[in-house]
Design an enzyme around this catalytic site. Structure first.
Site, PDB file in Angstrom:
ATOM      1  N   ASP A  67       0.878  -1.155   0.000  1.00 57.92           N
ATOM      2  CA  ASP A  67       0.000   0.000   0.000  1.00 57.92           C
ATOM      3  C   ASP A  67       0.917   1.206   0.000  1.00 57.92           C
ATOM      4  OD1 ASP A  67      -2.794   0.766  -0.021  1.00 57.92           O
ATOM      5  OD2 ASP A  67      -2.334   1.831   1.819  1.00 57.92           O
ATOM      6  N   GLY A 147       0.806   8.230 -11.694  1.00 54.16           N
ATOM      7  CA  GLY A 147       0.396   8.912 -10.456  1.00 54.16           C
ATOM      8  C   GLY A 147       0.989  10.308 -10.322  1.00 54.16           C
ATOM      9  N   TYR A 148       1.571  10.566  -9.171  1.00 55.31           N
ATOM     10  CA  TYR A 148       2.095  11.900  -8.855  1.00 55.31           C
ATOM     11  C   TYR A 148       3.530  12.108  -9.346  1.00 55.31           C
ATOM     12  CZ  TYR A 148      -1.957  11.825  -5.725  1.00 55.31           C
ATOM     13  OH  TYR A 148      -3.235  11.740  -5.216  1.00 55.31           O
ATOM     14  N   HIS A 174      10.395   4.564  -3.068  1.00 51.14           N
ATOM     15  CA  HIS A 174       9.879   4.043  -1.805  1.00 51.14           C
ATOM     16  C   HIS A 174       9.665   2.526  -1.887  1.00 51.14           C
ATOM     17  CE1 HIS A 174       6.994   5.407  -4.664  1.00 51.14           C
ATOM     18  NE2 HIS A 174       5.943   4.940  -4.031  1.00 51.14           N
ATOM     19  N   ARG A 175       9.154   2.052  -3.069  1.00 55.57           N
ATOM     20  CA  ARG A 175       8.893   0.618  -3.225  1.00 55.57           C
ATOM     21  C   ARG A 175      10.217  -0.145  -3.217  1.00 55.57           C
ATOM     22  NH1 ARG A 175       5.711   1.702  -6.987  1.00 55.57           N
ATOM     23  NH2 ARG A 175       3.975   2.267  -5.664  1.00 55.57           N
TER      24      ARG A 175
END
Ligand code: IMP
Length: 191
Positions: A67, A147-148, A174-175
Site C-alpha cells: 500500500d 500517479g504523482y 519508496h517501493r
C-alpha cells in the site's frame, strides 16, 4: 519455487515486484480478479497487512501486498492513504494537489510504501516500510511513470520521478526501499 500471490489486479505492479524478487525462490502471480479487499485501515501498513492476509486466506497460498501513497507536509500528510482516491484520474489528482498547495513555500513531501507478506493461514510473516523524500513542484515535468510522478522532484538526482527511466526510479523509489528491507526477511522464511 513457492507461489506468492500478489494482492493486486494491476499487472504493472506485478512486473515491478517481480523485478525486485529475481534470484529468489518466489514465483509471483496476480490475485483472482473477483477477489476484492476493502482498504479500511488507517495507515499504509494496516492496509498492506489486511490485503495480504485476506488474499492468503482466500487462495490458501502465501501472499504479498503493498500500500503506497504520497504524504505532503504542508497538507498535514495528505493525500496519504487516500492518494489513489484523491481525484478521478492522475491529472485530476495532480491538479487538486497543486491547487491545495497554492504557493505554499514548504514543498516537502514523501512517497511511502508499506509491504506485508502473509502465510497461507493469514498470519503476517514479515513487513517493511520504504520512504522516499522529495519536493512537490509548482507544475508537472516529465512523461514517464504514473500517479504523482510528474510533480515529485527528487533532489538527489535533480529530476522528477517522471523524468527518470523505470530503471532509475526503481533504484530510489519508496517501493525499492521497502523491498530492500523485506528481502533478507523473505530469505529467512520457510515456504
Ligand atoms: P495503491 O495502489 O493503493 O497503493 O495506491 C497508491 C496511489 O498512490 C497511486 O494511485 C498513486 O496515486 C500514488 N502512488 C504510489 N506510488 C507512486 C509512485 O511511485 N509514483 C506516483 N504515484 C504513486
Amino acid at each position: 519455487m513457492t507461489l506468492l500471490v500478489v494482492a493486486t489486479g494491476n499487472p504493472g505492479k506485478l512486473k515491478e515486484m517481480q523485478a525486485y524478487l529475481t534470484a529468489t525462490r518466489w514465483q509471483l502471480q496476480l490475485k483472482p480478479p473477483e477477489l476484492e479487499v476493502e482498504e479500511t485501515g488507517q495507515t499504509f501498513m494496516e492496509n498492506a497487512r489486511l490485503k495480504a492476509s485476506e488474499v492468503a486466506k482466500a487462495t490458501g497460498e502465501w501472499s504479498i501486498a503493498d500500500d503506497s501513497g504520497l504524504m505532503v507536509n504542508a497538507l498535514g500528510g495528505a493525500p496519504g492513504i487516500y492518494s489513489a482516491r484523491y481525484g478521478k484520474d492522475d491529472a485530476d489528482r495532480i491538479s487538486r494537489l497543486l491547487s491545495e498547495l497554492g504557493n505554499t513555500r514548504d514543498r516537502a513531501a514523501q512517497f511511502v510504501c508499506a509491504l506485508a507478506i502473509s502465510r497461507p493461514d493469514g498470519a503476517i510473516a514479515c513487513e517493511a516500510e520504504g520512504i522516499c523524500p522529495g519536493e512537490i513542484l509548482a507544475a508537472p515535468r516529465g512523461d514517464n511513470g504514473f500517479g504523482y510522478d510528474p510533480v515529485f522532484y527528487f533532489p538527489e538526482k535533480g529530476k522528477t520521478f517522471a523524468e527518470m527511466s523505470d530503471k532509475e526510479k526503481h533504484q530510489h523509489s519508496h517501493r525499492a526501499r521497502a523491498f530492500e528491507t523485506i528481502l533478507p526477511q523473505l530469505d529467512r522464511l520457510n515456504g
